[in-house]
Write a protein that holds these residues in place. Sequence first.
Motif: not given
Length: 366
Positions: A5-12, A41-43, A52-60
């Motif tokens: 499940i890939l969430a963007d910052e708003f959804f997260a 949005a890691r918090s 399980r959680v994996v953190v990513y940096n959205p490409p600019r």
Amino acid sequence: MRILILADEFFAAREQALLLRLEVGLADEGVRVLHAIPSAARSYAPGELVSRVVVYNPPRWQFAVGPTARRLLRDATNITEEPGHGLDIIHAMGGSSWTLAAHLAREARIPVVFEVWRSGLSERARAIARDSSVQSLFISPDPSIERELRLASLPSAMIRLIPWGVHPSLDPRPPRAPDRPFSAMLVGTGRDSNAFARVLDALASIVRAYPLMVFCDADAARRASVFHRAKKLDILKHISLIAELEGRRDLLLAGDLLLQPEARGEQRSVTLDAMAHGMVVVAAADPKVSYLVDGLSAICVSPDAPDAWSSAIRKLLDTPALADALAASALQFVRQQRRAYDQVRAVLEAYASLTGTLAKVGAASA
């Protein structure tokens, strides 16, 4: 089955409750869930009890999308419990995640599901649907969005109508203590500043006649210039700004009223949660949001009527029996039409249609 499940910052941030309900429900059915969340949005990441959680940096930039996708896919594969067993499906939540989700699907050669959570995304959906390198499915939470996708010439096989669901409260809502002020939760993005201004104008006269405190999301207040408007109306002492109010359901659901000024064709689980917990919803009439049914699940206010907000809120404060009846009606509405279990079952069936597996959903409520 393994799902990312890939969430963007708003959804997260705003849809933590929705994501958690879905992940718990899927885990109940034996699905392994990985939750990819932006670093900013890691918090808001859920506990790793069910996913399980994996953190990513959205490409600019566009050129960074491919490397980001490969890095995220590697990280997701590394944290699976069975090395060598890859992912089966990507589920993109939030429009800002769509481009990255499509690249992930190409890299991993697996299907991708796009949650079309608001009106106006049909053209982007059509462009993705025409890309033969990506096996796509588009989930519409509302019939109006489903119609938009069909009008955009998406094949029927690529569209699934799956309304969002909630867990209706089993406990009766405790009555408000006579010495406690009424509390109203003001929600939305704040991008429609005129809509927020109309509600504040209505509240300016109400707070002088009724014991009422208003809580507003801090980001929405900033976008809509709530502070300046409230200062001009001399009602600042009646308004409290709360960071990420929509994500803090425990606090929000303690309110008496939910005020939703914007009509932008957006699905918001916070409104469904309010109905499911006995709050009274007053919302701008929005023909593209089917769960807002005037007199049944909410009071729907016409944006063209100058005194509509003031009249609706006053009527509820003056007539507790009316407020109680509407709250009970809304609760019954979500019990019958917006159960979390039904959403999980339908999502699992959608996944199965992409992987060619048989969806088996247990009888336990999700």
